[in-house]
Design an enzyme around this catalytic site. Structure first.
Site, short mmCIF file in Angstrom:
data_model
loop_
_atom_site.label_atom_id
_atom_site.label_comp_id
_atom_site.label_asym_id
_atom_site.label_seq_id
_atom_site.Cartn_x
_atom_site.Cartn_y
_atom_site.Cartn_z
N VAL A 52 -40.31 65.68 -34.41
CA VAL A 52 -40.69 66.69 -33.43
C VAL A 52 -41.13 68.00 -34.07
O VAL A 52 -41.68 68.87 -33.38
CB VAL A 52 -39.54 66.97 -32.43
CG1 VAL A 52 -39.19 65.73 -31.63
CG2 VAL A 52 -38.31 67.53 -33.13
N TYR B 249 -26.72 76.22 -35.35
CA TYR B 249 -26.82 75.46 -34.10
C TYR B 249 -26.69 76.40 -32.90
O TYR B 249 -27.51 76.36 -31.97
CB TYR B 249 -25.75 74.39 -34.05
CG TYR B 249 -25.75 73.56 -32.79
CD1 TYR B 249 -26.65 72.51 -32.63
CD2 TYR B 249 -24.85 73.83 -31.76
CE1 TYR B 249 -26.65 71.75 -31.47
CE2 TYR B 249 -24.84 73.08 -30.60
CZ TYR B 249 -25.75 72.04 -30.46
OH TYR B 249 -25.76 71.30 -29.30
N ALA C 79 -27.08 79.66 -32.72
CA ALA C 79 -28.22 80.57 -32.64
C ALA C 79 -29.47 79.88 -32.15
O ALA C 79 -30.24 80.42 -31.34
CB ALA C 79 -28.46 81.22 -34.00
#
Length: 249
Positions: A59, A150, A152
């Protein structure tokens, strides 16, 4: 009638966890689903079982995202819903976190959401209809120890969601965010395994929720389905906690 009958949906992170449960639910509700994940083998197995379109890829790769979105349009002619469930966590406080881990977390969780939203917005705008559902975390609001990148990154996902919602509301596109509590997924299993006493960590997480239990992927998928479908036609810019009462406990 099935709630997603005739709809075309894309789910990232579809090979496991929340993404997997969401893809299966969308299909049961009548959608045709394109499946995105780095795990090509698991994706192929899933695609065969639900008659989905497997689009293996990262992604964070803009070219791959563009190619995959184009493949969905070529196959079905439209995109009605996007669910960005791909995510990653290294579980470290800031002093211990490596720069590469920080960068990778933001690349997958934030850039991946950005790239996929950017890819689906033009066809959604052209058809003047579409729903984007992003995945953050209750920790983005409550905070959480030992997982700085994670937490943030998930805060950034909420802010990005609100920005997209505002920018494209008049174009017929809605963008909302689901904030799961601790949910039984492979990511949670990996997080617990990193703890000195995994069993104690699991028990503490379970008791931190007002309901006294962890979430099930099917419960998170149900909230995603609601925001992806026409039942939430007057809802945009929302950050919806599905957290077993974590935020009120």
């Amino acid at each position: 009638m099935a709630r997603m009958s005739g709809k075309i949906a894309i789910v990232t992170g579809a090979a496991s966890g929340i993404g997997l449960a969401t893809a299966k639910l969308l299909v049961r509700e009548g959608a045709r689903v394109a499946l995105v994940d780095r795990d090509a083998d698991a994706l192929a197995t899933l695609a065969a079982s639900i008659d989905g379109l497997a689009l293996p890829g990262d992604v964070t790769d803009a070219a791959a995202v563009g190619t995959a979105a184009a493949a969905v349009i070529a196959r079905w002619g439209r995109i009605d819903a996007l669910v960005t469930a791909a995510g990653i966590s290294f579980g470290k406080p800031i002093v211990e976190a490596e720069e590469a881990e920080w960068d990778r977390t933001f690349a997958v969780n934030v850039k991946g959401t950005f790239l996929w939203a950017k890819a689906v917005l033009p066809p959604m705008i052209a058809q003047r209809a579409g729903a984007i559902v992003t995945i953050a975390s209750q920790l983005a609001i409550a905070g959480g120890r030992g997982n700085c990148a994670y937490v943030a990154s998930k805060g950034a996902v909420i802010s990005l969601t609100r920005s997209v919602a505002l920018d494209y509301a008049r174009d017929g596109v809605r963008c909302n965010c689901v904030l799961p509590g601790a949910t039984e997924t492979p990511m949670l299993e990996r997080a617990m395994a990193r703890r000195a006493d995994p069993a104690a960590a699991r028990a503490a997480s379970r008791e931190r929720h007002a309901m006294g239990r962890l979430g099930r992927v099917e419960e998170i998928a149900a909230a995603i389905l609601h925001l992806a479908g026409d039942e939430s036609a007057f809802t945009t810019g929302v950050a919806l906690p599905v957290d077993g009462g974590w935020l009120v406990a």
